[in-house]
Design a protein around this motif. Structure first.
Motif, PDB file in Angstrom:
ATOM      1  N   LEU A   1     -37.176 -22.992  -7.219  1.00  0.00           N
ATOM      2  CA  LEU A   1     -36.848 -23.529  -5.895  1.00  0.00           C
ATOM      3  C   LEU A   1     -38.017 -23.336  -4.938  1.00  0.00           C
ATOM      4  O   LEU A   1     -38.351 -24.236  -4.167  1.00  0.00           O
ATOM      5  CB  LEU A   1     -35.583 -22.856  -5.353  1.00  0.00           C
ATOM      6  CG  LEU A   1     -34.291 -23.270  -6.080  1.00  0.00           C
ATOM      7  CD1 LEU A   1     -33.123 -22.387  -5.665  1.00  0.00           C
ATOM      8  CD2 LEU A   1     -33.961 -24.734  -5.803  1.00  0.00           C
ATOM      9  N   LYS A   2     -38.622 -22.174  -5.013  1.00  0.00           N
ATOM     10  CA  LYS A   2     -39.811 -21.946  -4.187  1.00  0.00           C
ATOM     11  C   LYS A   2     -40.897 -22.960  -4.507  1.00  0.00           C
ATOM     12  O   LYS A   2     -41.510 -23.553  -3.627  1.00  0.00           O
ATOM     13  CB  LYS A   2     -40.362 -20.541  -4.444  1.00  0.00           C
ATOM     14  CG  LYS A   2     -39.658 -19.446  -3.667  1.00  0.00           C
ATOM     15  CD  LYS A   2     -40.391 -18.118  -3.851  1.00  0.00           C
ATOM     16  CE  LYS A   2     -39.511 -16.946  -3.464  1.00  0.00           C
ATOM     17  NZ  LYS A   2     -40.080 -15.669  -3.908  1.00  0.00           N
TER      18      LYS A   2
ATOM     19  N   LYS B   1     -26.818 -21.370 -10.298  1.00  0.00           N
ATOM     20  CA  LYS B   1     -27.741 -21.311  -9.168  1.00  0.00           C
ATOM     21  C   LYS B   1     -28.123 -22.716  -8.708  1.00  0.00           C
ATOM     22  O   LYS B   1     -28.229 -22.985  -7.515  1.00  0.00           O
ATOM     23  CB  LYS B   1     -29.009 -20.559  -9.565  1.00  0.00           C
ATOM     24  CG  LYS B   1     -28.797 -19.089  -9.862  1.00  0.00           C
ATOM     25  CD  LYS B   1     -28.818 -18.264  -8.597  1.00  0.00           C
ATOM     26  CE  LYS B   1     -28.640 -16.780  -8.919  1.00  0.00           C
ATOM     27  NZ  LYS B   1     -27.532 -16.501  -9.845  1.00  0.00           N
TER      28      LYS B   1
ATOM     29  N   SER C   1     -31.581 -16.334 -12.944  1.00  0.00           N
ATOM     30  CA  SER C   1     -31.752 -16.193 -11.500  1.00  0.00           C
ATOM     31  C   SER C   1     -33.218 -16.245 -11.113  1.00  0.00           C
ATOM     32  O   SER C   1     -33.613 -16.946 -10.187  1.00  0.00           O
ATOM     33  CB  SER C   1     -31.185 -14.859 -11.010  1.00  0.00           C
ATOM     34  OG  SER C   1     -29.869 -14.704 -11.440  1.00  0.00           O
ATOM     35  N   GLU C   2     -33.984 -15.468 -11.847  1.00  0.00           N
ATOM     36  CA  GLU C   2     -35.409 -15.385 -11.528  1.00  0.00           C
ATOM     37  C   GLU C   2     -36.071 -16.749 -11.694  1.00  0.00           C
ATOM     38  O   GLU C   2     -36.889 -17.167 -10.860  1.00  0.00           O
ATOM     39  CB  GLU C   2     -36.069 -14.350 -12.442  1.00  0.00           C
ATOM     40  CG  GLU C   2     -37.369 -13.799 -11.923  1.00  0.00           C
ATOM     41  CD  GLU C   2     -37.192 -12.901 -10.702  1.00  0.00           C
ATOM     42  OE1 GLU C   2     -38.058 -12.952  -9.814  1.00  0.00           O
ATOM     43  OE2 GLU C   2     -36.183 -12.163 -10.641  1.00  0.00           O
TER      44      GLU C   2
ATOM     45  N   LYS D   1     -27.451 -25.374  -4.884  1.00  0.00           N
ATOM     46  CA  LYS D   1     -28.396 -26.163  -4.098  1.00  0.00           C
ATOM     47  C   LYS D   1     -28.227 -27.649  -4.396  1.00  0.00           C
ATOM     48  O   LYS D   1     -29.132 -28.454  -4.158  1.00  0.00           O
ATOM     49  CB  LYS D   1     -29.838 -25.742  -4.434  1.00  0.00           C
ATOM     50  CG  LYS D   1     -30.107 -24.276  -4.207  1.00  0.00           C
ATOM     51  CD  LYS D   1     -30.283 -23.977  -2.735  1.00  0.00           C
ATOM     52  CE  LYS D   1     -30.590 -22.500  -2.528  1.00  0.00           C
ATOM     53  NZ  LYS D   1     -30.674 -22.153  -1.108  1.00  0.00           N
TER      54      LYS D   1
ATOM     55  N   GLU E   1     -34.875 -19.040  -8.779  1.00  0.00           N
ATOM     56  CA  GLU E   1     -35.424 -18.605  -7.506  1.00  0.00           C
ATOM     57  C   GLU E   1     -36.869 -19.097  -7.358  1.00  0.00           C
ATOM     58  O   GLU E   1     -37.260 -19.646  -6.335  1.00  0.00           O
ATOM     59  CB  GLU E   1     -35.380 -17.082  -7.451  1.00  0.00           C
ATOM     60  CG  GLU E   1     -35.287 -16.513  -6.068  1.00  0.00           C
ATOM     61  CD  GLU E   1     -34.925 -15.031  -6.135  1.00  0.00           C
ATOM     62  OE1 GLU E   1     -35.795 -14.217  -5.827  1.00  0.00           O
ATOM     63  OE2 GLU E   1     -33.773 -14.712  -6.550  1.00  0.00           O
ATOM     64  N   ASN E   2     -37.614 -18.905  -8.410  1.00  0.00           N
ATOM     65  CA  ASN E   2     -39.016 -19.295  -8.347  1.00  0.00           C
ATOM     66  C   ASN E   2     -39.203 -20.804  -8.431  1.00  0.00           C
ATOM     67  O   ASN E   2     -40.100 -21.357  -7.794  1.00  0.00           O
ATOM     68  CB  ASN E   2     -39.791 -18.599  -9.456  1.00  0.00           C
ATOM     69  CG  ASN E   2     -40.016 -17.145  -9.140  1.00  0.00           C
ATOM     70  OD1 ASN E   2     -40.867 -16.802  -8.335  1.00  0.00           O
ATOM     71  ND2 ASN E   2     -39.226 -16.274  -9.753  1.00  0.00           N
TER      72      ASN E   2
END
Lengths: 331, 331
Positions: free
Chosen positions: B305-306, B85, B298-299, B89, B302-303
DNA sequence: TAAAATAATGAAAAGGTTTTCAGAAATCGT
DNA sequence: ACGATTTCTGAAAACCTTTTCATTATTTTA
């Protein structure tokens, strides 16, 4: 916002240079000044900016590792050992997992070039020409570590795959007239290629025909071992022994036998490769070629450090020890 | 010696700024110039100097991960997923393995601060106050990922250890009047603590006395599972079920039973935690709480990156799914 | 067609270190 | 007591980018 050496300097009432000297343990700064500066560093919770330092010194304190397969415990053991050794010399490991994709590997080499890594370790399954060239062009001290390299200007550290496979072959020929092989992907693995070479050597030495149906291609996973065992046992009714090129596939093969009431080792002997921890804890315990991830990691780092220090390295291809361990899965 | 933007600029007959613009895909440079510059970049095999860039932009494109135990397949699955992941990016993973040593962990946090990592992921066994404080002081976007955190200003992603352990407890209470536990190190593992909590909740709910002799402390290795099984079985003659806090210990326990002719699951049921690949390939196959390393990774990313983008994250504690899978090792 | 807007480029500053060079202060040798 | 070392410190350049600002060249608008 962030605290820099300048802040430390002004607060401590000294110059930038002095602060830098203190940080780098230069001898040419008086005891009192040192203490004073160190105190201010603590007070301000100052952190060195490694980018600036790297820019100036051209030293990143980074070692890039490109590998394939984080689900491979042996590889991870080696990586752990590399990391420990690296840290002692203040290097950080930056790891990229290629999953065997050439494109990924090249991408990582590029990234690592940009990051100006001080050293590079290539543990990919295969050494493609493109990869090798990209590495060569980079001029970064590099160790290859999945197999032997015939290029004399490159350094490799690995188990002696050929010899190890020969050892297993000798052992299995004692048990049976022939044996089957669960190998790795045909084009994608140096280790697999080399182990296959060892097997071939012995088949030739004993003048036995190595038939295609003795060989099944797996991909180093439990599942592929399971499936390969099924194929091999179906195609070779009198099969008495299987040599799997890693422990996971061997364990998969064992599972297939147990599921199908084939007795191990009475009806079939199974030998793996690597000697991962799990091989001791399955039932029957697994006969396997043991190699130490710790050994591999240590040897890699030792030589990489020499390489980075421009010292001469005595050997192009360095082998780590291996040992055939006989357990319950073979007789 | 090394090729810089300056070299590219002069060779291409443009200014430094233009080269930089081309590299960063700025829109304000003409098509022809772009092509010309790109060609020279290729010709000279120019590589960006990430240190200089990081110094200037204050962005390192590095994500630091501190973990404990590269021999833990589940953790490595998560790490692999994180890495994949991250790469999408354009972030590189810089991993430090602490082996559970607090000192190491702090050291890594410091190193990562100096490297100015853009994000931080803490997967250590335990979250000590010192560690948490050091992380907080750093102001780096951080995700904790071994267990739940009661600090509202910190974000954690983890399986719901308490609920999962409760599920297992319910299941095992159906099989037997009580069950034994092979837990992790007493003070060193949040996960172990939380799972223990789940067990305690259920013992309490059913009004059963959770005796000390039902509990053995392991350290998440095969070997400690083996030894723990021996102790538990010796101290509890009528024991019918064991809950091990990870699969490795469960497999060790199974091995002990098989070695001592204790029938699984007829005489004793064994349940693990994690659902590592090997749990499917041992015999008997292992009942276990499955959680997906992929989900976790993933989780987390994802978080993270936020968080790094300063977006609001809805929840302080995010749980990934888990599922009790019943296989041959329990009935 | 002149004025205004847009597009493309370059010069120069800034980011935080390390390190060379020079200079000041202190110590030494005679 | 004087010059010669030695010890310590500071100023400034360099490392390689990105980015702001200014400038020139080009296109658009009325």
């Amino acid at each position: 916002m962030t605290i820099t050496m300048k802040d430390v300097a002004s607060k401590a009432g000294v110059s930038l240079s002095t602060v830098s000297r203190v940080i780098n343990n230069s001898t040419l700064v008086s005891k009192e000044t040192t203490i004073k500066v160190k105190k201010t560093i603590d007070q301000l919770d100052y952190q060195i900016n490694d980018s600036a330092r790297a820019l100036r010194t051209n030293i990143s304190n980074l070692i890039g590792v490109i590998g394939a397969g984080m689900d491979n415990p042996f590889l991870m053991n080696a990586l752990k050992s590399i990391e420990t050794k690296a840290l002692k010399k203040n290097y950080n490991i930056i790891y990229g997992d290629s999953d065997g994709e050439l494109e990924q590997e090249l991408y990582y080499v590029n990234m690592f070039k940009q990051k100006k890594v001080d050293g590079l370790i290539i543990m990919t399954a295969n050494f493609s020409d493109e990869l090798i060239n990209s590495v060569k062009r980079s001029n970064i001290s590099t160790i290859f570590a999945s197999g032997y390299l015939d290029q004399t200007d490159l350094l490799s550290v690995t188990v002696n795959n050929i010899k190890a496979a020969e050892d297993v072959s000798d052992y299995l020929f004692d048990l049976s007239d022939y044996f089957a092989i669960i190998r790795g992907p045909y084009n994608d693995s140096v280790a697999s290629k080399e182990r296959m070479q060892g097997v071939k050597n012995k088949y030739k030495e004993y003048n036995i025909d190595l038939k295609d149906k003795y060989i099944s291609e797996g991909n180093f996973t439990f599942e592929s071992g399971y499936k390969s065992a099924e194929i091999l046992l179906n195609n070779n009714k009198d099969l008495k022994a299987i040599f799997a090129f890693n422990d996971q596939m061997a364990i998969g093969a064992i599972k297939y036998c147990l599921d199908n009431k084939i007795k191990i080792p009475e009806e079939i002997s199974i030998v793996g490769f690597d000697g991962i921890e799990a091989s001791k804890y399955i039932k029957p315990t697994l006969s396997t070629v043991f190699q130490s991830g710790n050994d591999l990691g240590s040897e890699i780092m030792e030589n990489l450090l020499k390489l980075m220090a421009d010292e001469n390295v005595e050997n192009d291809n360095i082998f780590i020890p291996h040992k055939l361990i006989i357990r319950e899965s073979s007789i």
